[in-house]
Design an enzyme around this catalytic site. Structure first.
Site, PDB file in Angstrom:
ATOM      1  N   ASN A 191      -6.599  10.625  15.396  1.00 32.08           N
ATOM      2  CA  ASN A 191      -6.877  10.698  13.948  1.00 32.08           C
ATOM      3  C   ASN A 191      -5.778  11.467  13.215  1.00 32.08           C
ATOM      4  O   ASN A 191      -5.831  12.705  13.141  1.00 32.08           O
ATOM      5  CB  ASN A 191      -8.241  11.356  13.719  1.00 32.08           C
ATOM      6  CG  ASN A 191      -9.386  10.453  14.153  1.00 32.08           C
ATOM      7  OD1 ASN A 191      -9.532  10.152  15.337  1.00 32.08           O
ATOM      8  ND2 ASN A 191     -10.188  10.010  13.217  1.00 32.08           N
ATOM      9  N   LEU A 211       6.554  -9.444   5.823  1.00 32.02           N
ATOM     10  CA  LEU A 211       6.726  -9.861   7.224  1.00 32.02           C
ATOM     11  C   LEU A 211       5.737 -10.949   7.644  1.00 32.02           C
ATOM     12  O   LEU A 211       5.832 -11.461   8.760  1.00 32.02           O
ATOM     13  CB  LEU A 211       6.618  -8.651   8.157  1.00 32.02           C
ATOM     14  CG  LEU A 211       7.654  -7.540   7.937  1.00 32.02           C
ATOM     15  CD1 LEU A 211       7.320  -6.326   8.803  1.00 32.02           C
ATOM     16  CD2 LEU A 211       9.072  -8.018   8.224  1.00 32.02           C
ATOM     17  N   SER A 223      -3.832   2.148  18.147  1.00 35.03           N
ATOM     18  CA  SER A 223      -4.874   3.063  17.697  1.00 35.03           C
ATOM     19  C   SER A 223      -5.859   3.335  18.828  1.00 35.03           C
ATOM     20  O   SER A 223      -6.122   2.453  19.659  1.00 35.03           O
ATOM     21  CB  SER A 223      -5.612   2.424  16.518  1.00 35.03           C
ATOM     22  OG  SER A 223      -6.801   3.116  16.241  1.00 35.03           O
ATOM     23  N   LYS A 253      -5.600  -4.449  16.380  1.00 32.90           N
ATOM     24  CA  LYS A 253      -4.802  -3.575  17.255  1.00 32.90           C
ATOM     25  C   LYS A 253      -4.996  -3.986  18.712  1.00 32.90           C
ATOM     26  O   LYS A 253      -4.043  -3.994  19.497  1.00 32.90           O
ATOM     27  CB  LYS A 253      -5.192  -2.111  17.042  1.00 32.90           C
ATOM     28  CG  LYS A 253      -4.855  -1.572  15.661  1.00 32.90           C
ATOM     29  CD  LYS A 253      -3.350  -1.564  15.398  1.00 32.90           C
ATOM     30  CE  LYS A 253      -2.991  -1.069  14.020  1.00 32.90           C
ATOM     31  NZ  LYS A 253      -1.567  -1.216  13.688  1.00 32.90           N
ATOM     32  N   TYR A 279     -10.122  -4.784  11.620  1.00 31.20           N
ATOM     33  CA  TYR A 279      -8.917  -3.942  11.677  1.00 31.20           C
ATOM     34  C   TYR A 279      -8.654  -3.493  13.112  1.00 31.20           C
ATOM     35  O   TYR A 279      -7.564  -3.667  13.662  1.00 31.20           O
ATOM     36  CB  TYR A 279      -9.045  -2.706  10.751  1.00 31.20           C
ATOM     37  CG  TYR A 279      -8.138  -1.596  11.204  1.00 31.20           C
ATOM     38  CD1 TYR A 279      -6.761  -1.681  11.009  1.00 31.20           C
ATOM     39  CD2 TYR A 279      -8.627  -0.493  11.922  1.00 31.20           C
ATOM     40  CE1 TYR A 279      -5.905  -0.707  11.494  1.00 31.20           C
ATOM     41  CE2 TYR A 279      -7.785   0.481  12.411  1.00 31.20           C
ATOM     42  CZ  TYR A 279      -6.427   0.371  12.192  1.00 31.20           C
ATOM     43  OH  TYR A 279      -5.597   1.330  12.701  1.00 31.20           O
ATOM     44  N   ASN A 332       0.845  -1.199   0.000  1.00 29.34           N
ATOM     45  CA  ASN A 332       0.000   0.000   0.000  1.00 29.34           C
ATOM     46  C   ASN A 332       0.879   1.247   0.000  1.00 29.34           C
ATOM     47  O   ASN A 332       0.566   2.253   0.630  1.00 29.34           O
ATOM     48  CB  ASN A 332      -0.921  -0.031   1.232  1.00 29.34           C
ATOM     49  CG  ASN A 332      -1.994   1.030   1.174  1.00 29.34           C
ATOM     50  OD1 ASN A 332      -2.384   1.479   0.096  1.00 29.34           O
ATOM     51  ND2 ASN A 332      -2.463   1.469   2.331  1.00 29.34           N
TER      52      ASN A 332
HETATM   53  C1  WQD Z   1     -13.871  10.662  11.146  1.00 31.84           C
HETATM   54  C2  WQD Z   1     -15.280  11.210  11.187  1.00 31.84           C
HETATM   55  C3  WQD Z   1     -16.952   9.752  10.243  1.00 31.84           C
HETATM   56  C4  WQD Z   1     -15.545   9.908   6.135  1.00 31.84           C
HETATM   57  C5  WQD Z   1     -10.708   5.503  11.669  1.00 31.84           C
HETATM   58  C6  WQD Z   1     -10.292   4.187  12.282  1.00 31.84           C
HETATM   59  C7  WQD Z   1      -9.179   4.422  13.260  1.00 31.84           C
HETATM   60  C8  WQD Z   1      -8.024   5.116  12.597  1.00 31.84           C
HETATM   61  C9  WQD Z   1      -8.448   6.350  11.898  1.00 31.84           C
HETATM   62  C10 WQD Z   1      -6.571   4.110  10.907  1.00 31.84           C
HETATM   63  C11 WQD Z   1     -16.317  10.154  11.573  1.00 31.84           C
HETATM   64  C12 WQD Z   1     -16.835  11.036   9.445  1.00 31.84           C
HETATM   65  C13 WQD Z   1     -15.662  10.128   7.490  1.00 31.84           C
HETATM   66  C14 WQD Z   1     -16.560  10.406   5.262  1.00 31.84           C
HETATM   67  C15 WQD Z   1     -17.720  11.301   7.175  1.00 31.84           C
HETATM   68  N1  WQD Z   1      -7.431   4.188  11.725  1.00 31.84           N
HETATM   69  N2  WQD Z   1     -16.738  10.807   7.996  1.00 31.84           N
HETATM   70  N3  WQD Z   1     -17.602  11.081   5.828  1.00 31.84           N
HETATM   71  O1  WQD Z   1     -13.630   6.608  12.066  1.00 31.84           O
HETATM   72  O2  WQD Z   1     -12.495   8.197  13.698  1.00 31.84           O
HETATM   73  O3  WQD Z   1     -11.184   6.374  12.697  1.00 31.84           O
HETATM   74  O4  WQD Z   1      -9.574   6.084  11.052  1.00 31.84           O
HETATM   75  O5  WQD Z   1      -5.828   3.608  10.330  1.00 31.84           O
HETATM   76  O6  WQD Z   1      -8.798   3.215  13.794  1.00 31.84           O
HETATM   77  O7  WQD Z   1     -11.400   3.608  12.934  1.00 31.84           O
HETATM   78  O8  WQD Z   1     -11.861   8.290  11.293  1.00 31.84           O
HETATM   79  O9  WQD Z   1     -11.579   9.709   9.295  1.00 31.84           O
HETATM   80  O10 WQD Z   1     -12.903   7.570   9.081  1.00 31.84           O
HETATM   81  O11 WQD Z   1     -13.870   9.482  10.371  1.00 31.84           O
HETATM   82  O12 WQD Z   1     -18.712  11.909   7.631  1.00 31.84           O
HETATM   83  O13 WQD Z   1     -16.526  10.211   4.049  1.00 31.84           O
HETATM   84  O14 WQD Z   1     -15.643  11.642   9.876  1.00 31.84           O
HETATM   85  O15 WQD Z   1     -18.304   9.389  10.366  1.00 31.84           O
HETATM   86  O16 WQD Z   1     -17.264  10.787  12.380  1.00 31.84           O
HETATM   87  P1  WQD Z   1     -12.421   7.346  12.478  1.00 31.84           P
HETATM   88  P2  WQD Z   1     -12.498   8.739   9.915  1.00 31.84           P
END
Ligand code: WQD
Length: 342
Positions: A182, A61, A127, A156, A152, A37
């Protein structure tokens, strides 16, 4: 004498920013990455930014033989920073075995190869997802972990349990697990940043791709949450601040006076912003309205998450210094540079 650090997943988003910070602090970096990726051209960019080309080995790995072989070659390394993992929540729900196999086998093979080659320090990418739907804010590190909604997230949580058992077993290896909130933003050079394959899962790349015309509009997943404006609140943190936290964690692990077998730290800013606040902040930075629509909730989303930053400040002497405007501006600059290149 430079200290050698193995960085798995060093071609990825957080890994590449951390490699730059390590090189800038005079560490010798060996990147291990399967490029599943990421793109090997990141090495040119790291070289351009730092003046140093990190050593690179393409390795899977998941294979214990391949992991053993590459660690044997680099047994003079002092520590490992283990970023390598799959991270797409939706994909993990479609293909859980791929996630458990990749994220857990790679960790187990790394630990075993460290043990066999006497590389006694590990930093693990965890995370905030391990907290599930926490009941009190801000979230402190002693809050209970919960089974995650997604495979996923569960990799973690299980990985942290593996690390707990492993470090309890009188192993020589000491571990720091960093729970990211985030991560957004990009390097100030505009040369590296997040490059999600396919349709982004996360909010920030979805916003920047919409503004760049790659996506038609942003779907805001629900506005009926119990928050100030009804949209979920998250703790967004600049990726370069995260990279700095890895440096601090590494310095702590390599300090002979620190003797803890396993420590866990939140990496966030302590401030929460709603989805609508993020959109408004982006519009202010880009100077144009963003096309968006309120739609249904996304399964598994929790209303509110933000970190207590006290422990990282006290023990690692680290806190985030970059604010929301800087995070969003750097994400937007990176997106525009990327589109000009493609
Ligand atoms: C943030 C907010 C969505 C996309 C996830 C994983 C976490 C970490 C980070 C990574 C939420 C809203 C999002 C969209 C939206 N992992 N949203 N429209 O869910 O807090 O965390 O990513 O490797 O483990 O769970 O982050 O950026 O997806 O969402 O409204 O198209 O934005 O509902 O409230 P999240 P996110």
């Amino acid at each position: 004498m430079q200290e050698k650090i193995i960085v798995t997943g060093g071609c990825g988003y957080i890994g590449s920013h951390t490699v730059i910070t390590l090189i800038n602090h005079n560490y010798e970096v060996v990147i291990l990455d399967d490029l599943s990726n990421s793109n090997v051209q990141i090495l040119d960019r790291i070289e351009k930014i730092t003046g140093v080309r990190p050593h690179f080995e393409q390795v899977d790995l998941k294979s214990s033989e391949a992991t053993q072989a590459v660690f044997k070659t680099h047994k003079d390394a002092k520590a490992v920073i283990h970023f390598a993992a799959h991270k797409a929540v939706a994909e993990s729900i479609q293909n859980p075995l791929m996630y458990y196999q990749n994220n857990l086998f790679s960790l187990i093979n790394t630990l075993k190869a460290q043990q066999d080659n006497g590389i006694n320090h590990l930093i693990f990418s965890s995370s905030a997802t391990v907290y599930g739907n926490p009941s009190t804010m801000p979230i402190t590190e002693d809050a209970p972990t919960q089974r995650s909604f997604s495979p996923y997230g569960n990799t973690k949580k299980i990985a942290e349990e593996i690390l707990e058992d492993f470090t309890n077993s009188q192993s020589e290896i000491s571990v720091i697990s960093l729970r990211y909130f985030n991560p957004i933003g990009a390097h100030e050079s505009g040369q590296i940043g997040e490059f999600p394959t396919g349709i982004p899962n996360n909010l920030m790349p979805y916003i920047t791709q919409t503004a760049a015309g790659v996506r038609e509009k942003l779907m805001v997943f629900g506005n009926d949450y119990p928050t100030k404006d009804g949209t979920p609140i998250r703790d967004y943190i600049h990726v370069v601040d995260l990279a700095d936290a890895h440096l601090k964690a590494l310095q702590r692990l390599l300090d002979p006076s620190s003797t803890q077998p396993l420590e866990v730290f939140n990496l966030g800013t302590g401030k929460g912003y709603s989805v609508l606040e993020m959109i408004k902040a982006f519009e202010a930075v880009s100077g144009s309205p963003l096309n968006y629509e309120i739609t249904e909730r996304r399964p598994g989303d929790v209303p509110e998450m933000f970190a207590s930053t006290a422990l990282a400040k006290q023990v690692l002497n680290w806190e985030a210094t970059r604010g929301l405007q800087e995070m969003i501006q750097s994400s937007w600059t990176w997106e525009q540079n990327l589109r000009n290149e493609l």
